[in-house]
Motif scaffolding. Structure first.
Motif, PDB file in Angstrom:
ATOM      1  N   UNK A 193      97.076 -37.351  34.437  1.00  0.00           N
ATOM      2  CA  UNK A 193      96.093 -37.666  33.396  1.00  0.00           C
ATOM      3  C   UNK A 193      96.732 -37.774  32.017  1.00  0.00           C
ATOM      4  N   UNK A 194      98.033 -37.445  31.924  1.00  0.00           N
ATOM      5  CA  UNK A 194      98.788 -37.621  30.678  1.00  0.00           C
ATOM      6  C   UNK A 194     100.060 -38.400  30.992  1.00  0.00           C
ATOM      7  N   UNK A 195      99.871 -39.539  31.648  1.00  0.00           N
ATOM      8  CA  UNK A 195     100.986 -40.326  32.159  1.00  0.00           C
ATOM      9  C   UNK A 195     101.597 -41.210  31.081  1.00  0.00           C
ATOM     10  N   UNK A 196     102.819 -41.638  31.345  1.00  0.00           N
ATOM     11  CA  UNK A 196     103.493 -42.605  30.487  1.00  0.00           C
ATOM     12  C   UNK A 196     102.842 -43.982  30.583  1.00  0.00           C
ATOM     13  N   UNK A 197     102.105 -44.215  31.653  1.00  0.00           N
ATOM     14  CA  UNK A 197     101.324 -45.442  31.825  1.00  0.00           C
ATOM     15  C   UNK A 197      99.918 -45.167  31.318  1.00  0.00           C
ATOM     16  N   UNK A 198      99.379 -46.054  30.502  1.00  0.00           N
ATOM     17  CA  UNK A 198      98.063 -45.801  29.920  1.00  0.00           C
ATOM     18  C   UNK A 198      97.000 -45.758  31.017  1.00  0.00           C
ATOM     19  N   UNK A 199      95.979 -44.944  30.807  1.00  0.00           N
ATOM     20  CA  UNK A 199      94.903 -44.837  31.789  1.00  0.00           C
ATOM     21  C   UNK A 199      94.160 -46.170  31.983  1.00  0.00           C
ATOM     22  N   UNK A 200      93.872 -46.933  30.921  1.00  0.00           N
ATOM     23  CA  UNK A 200      93.235 -48.236  31.148  1.00  0.00           C
ATOM     24  C   UNK A 200      94.093 -49.166  32.009  1.00  0.00           C
ATOM     25  N   UNK A 201      95.408 -49.111  31.826  1.00  0.00           N
ATOM     26  CA  UNK A 201      96.291 -49.963  32.632  1.00  0.00           C
ATOM     27  C   UNK A 201      96.287 -49.514  34.091  1.00  0.00           C
ATOM     28  N   UNK A 202      96.308 -48.204  34.319  1.00  0.00           N
ATOM     29  CA  UNK A 202      96.232 -47.686  35.685  1.00  0.00           C
ATOM     30  C   UNK A 202      94.916 -48.084  36.328  1.00  0.00           C
ATOM     31  N   UNK A 203      93.820 -48.005  35.575  1.00  0.00           N
ATOM     32  CA  UNK A 203      92.522 -48.420  36.098  1.00  0.00           C
ATOM     33  C   UNK A 203      92.518 -49.913  36.425  1.00  0.00           C
ATOM     34  N   UNK A 204      93.159 -50.716  35.570  1.00  0.00           N
ATOM     35  CA  UNK A 204      93.233 -52.160  35.825  1.00  0.00           C
ATOM     36  C   UNK A 204      94.037 -52.452  37.087  1.00  0.00           C
ATOM     37  N   UNK A 205      95.100 -51.682  37.314  1.00  0.00           N
ATOM     38  CA  UNK A 205      95.876 -51.835  38.542  1.00  0.00           C
ATOM     39  C   UNK A 205      94.994 -51.562  39.757  1.00  0.00           C
ATOM     40  N   UNK A 206      94.287 -50.454  39.713  1.00  0.00           N
ATOM     41  CA  UNK A 206      93.385 -50.077  40.808  1.00  0.00           C
ATOM     42  C   UNK A 206      92.310 -51.139  41.022  1.00  0.00           C
ATOM     43  N   UNK A 207      91.684 -51.600  39.951  1.00  0.00           N
ATOM     44  CA  UNK A 207      90.589 -52.570  40.065  1.00  0.00           C
ATOM     45  C   UNK A 207      91.074 -53.933  40.555  1.00  0.00           C
ATOM     46  N   UNK A 208      92.333 -54.275  40.288  1.00  0.00           N
ATOM     47  CA  UNK A 208      92.837 -55.602  40.645  1.00  0.00           C
ATOM     48  C   UNK A 208      93.276 -55.701  42.093  1.00  0.00           C
ATOM     49  N   UNK A 219      96.104 -32.332  34.491  1.00  0.00           N
ATOM     50  CA  UNK A 219      97.188 -31.456  34.062  1.00  0.00           C
ATOM     51  C   UNK A 219      98.552 -31.920  34.503  1.00  0.00           C
ATOM     52  N   UNK A 220      98.733 -33.234  34.640  1.00  0.00           N
ATOM     53  CA  UNK A 220     100.007 -33.773  35.123  1.00  0.00           C
ATOM     54  C   UNK A 220     100.484 -34.901  34.218  1.00  0.00           C
ATOM     55  N   UNK A 221     101.789 -35.128  34.226  1.00  0.00           N
ATOM     56  CA  UNK A 221     102.403 -36.157  33.398  1.00  0.00           C
ATOM     57  C   UNK A 221     103.001 -37.251  34.281  1.00  0.00           C
ATOM     58  N   UNK A 222     103.906 -38.039  33.701  1.00  0.00           N
ATOM     59  CA  UNK A 222     104.598 -39.072  34.463  1.00  0.00           C
ATOM     60  C   UNK A 222     105.465 -38.459  35.564  1.00  0.00           C
ATOM     61  N   UNK A 223     105.765 -37.186  35.447  1.00  0.00           N
ATOM     62  CA  UNK A 223     106.587 -36.491  36.449  1.00  0.00           C
ATOM     63  C   UNK A 223     105.724 -35.864  37.540  1.00  0.00           C
ATOM     64  N   UNK A 224     104.610 -36.476  37.841  1.00  0.00           N
ATOM     65  CA  UNK A 224     103.636 -35.957  38.804  1.00  0.00           C
ATOM     66  C   UNK A 224     104.250 -35.510  40.128  1.00  0.00           C
ATOM     67  N   UNK A 225     105.119 -36.298  40.788  1.00  0.00           N
ATOM     68  CA  UNK A 225     105.641 -35.838  42.086  1.00  0.00           C
ATOM     69  C   UNK A 225     106.457 -34.560  41.984  1.00  0.00           C
ATOM     70  N   UNK A 226     107.094 -34.340  40.846  1.00  0.00           N
ATOM     71  CA  UNK A 226     107.901 -33.142  40.647  1.00  0.00           C
ATOM     72  C   UNK A 226     107.018 -31.974  40.239  1.00  0.00           C
ATOM     73  N   UNK A 227     105.987 -32.252  39.445  1.00  0.00           N
ATOM     74  CA  UNK A 227     105.105 -31.193  38.949  1.00  0.00           C
ATOM     75  C   UNK A 227     104.141 -30.685  40.013  1.00  0.00           C
TER      76      UNK A 227
END
Length: 255
Positions: A193-208, A219-227
């Protein structure tokens, strides 16, 4: 573990851990290496799938060349690993750059892609949140330390790799929503939810994507798999094991 395989005329470090199930290719992020995923989510996947990973050119244990970095060249590497090492199609699980490459492989060689899992992934370079890396911060220091520990090019080459990587980030990838609409493989889109990729862009990826599911981890960042390795591995296992479209009580997008 791991050995060197000739991929596109270049000695490439590959780790084929075997396993009882369908092949699954783990694809690391930019400036990273295969151990980042093998040591985090790999254990949660190995009991169910034949887990394969490799270090792309200029990453981890695979030496660099003088050529710049381009996602198209990386796709060529992945296709050869799938054909020569895996021996056919696989589930593609990619983090960051690895997720970008999973999408690109699905577009270029859909016959080699089963289900996709893309974590912290942008389909266009404008999806990146403006980010000035702190070269003395723990994240960059971790990346640099891992590079120096593994790279056959030596510590003096790390600046070159950083330079080529950020040059690529500025102009690639350039996929569109129309491109994503051509990807028919079931795809799990994951991000912190605090990713290096913007949330609107992630939503656009999902919607497309025509057949996608979305997981935003709190409570996670771009390092989600490690965290959050256990959570991420569990979500991946559930997604890959499912047959057909999800059955929900109030379908809207999937109605």
């Amino acid at each position: 573990m791991g050995t060197y395989v000739d991929i596109n005329g270049h000695p490439t470090w590959v780790d084929d851990r075997g396993g009882p199930g369908e092949p699954l290719l783990l694809m690391h992020g930019g400036l990273s290496n295969s151990d980042a995923l093998l040591d985090s989510i790999g254990a949660g996947l190995a009991g169910r799938y034949r887990v394969v990973a490799f270090d792309r050119r200029g990453h981890g244990r695979t030496a660099d060349t003088d050529a710049p970095f381009h996602y198209g060249d990386m796709v060529t590497e992945i296709v050869q690993v799938l054909e020569q090492v895996v021996g056919g199609p696989a589930h593609l699980v990619g983090w960051s750059d690895g997720g970008i490459l999973a999408l690109l492989v699905a577009l270029a060689r859909p016959d080699l892609a089963r289900k996709l899992v893309v974590i912290g992934t942008n389909f266009h370079h404008d999806g990146l949140v403006p980010f000035e890396p702190d070269m003395e911060g723990p994240f960059i220091q971790l990346i640099m330390g891992a590079y120096v520990e593994r790279s056959p090019d030596g510590p003096e080459h790390v600046e070159t790799v950083f330079g080529k990587t950020f040059t690529m980030f500025a102009t690639e990838p350039t996929m569109s929503s129309a491109d994503l609409a051509r990807i028919t493989q079931p795809t799990l889109v994951m991000a912190g939810d605090d990713d290096l990729i913007s949330l609107p862009h992630t939503a656009a990826l999902y919607e497309s994507l025509p057949d996608a599911q979305l997981a935003i981890v709190p409570g996670a960042s771009h390092c989600l798999p490690i965290e959050r390795p256990e959570l991420v591995a569990g979500l991946i296992v559930d997604f890959l094991a499912a047959n057909g479209a999800p059955s929900t009580l109030v379908p809207i997008r999937r109605a």
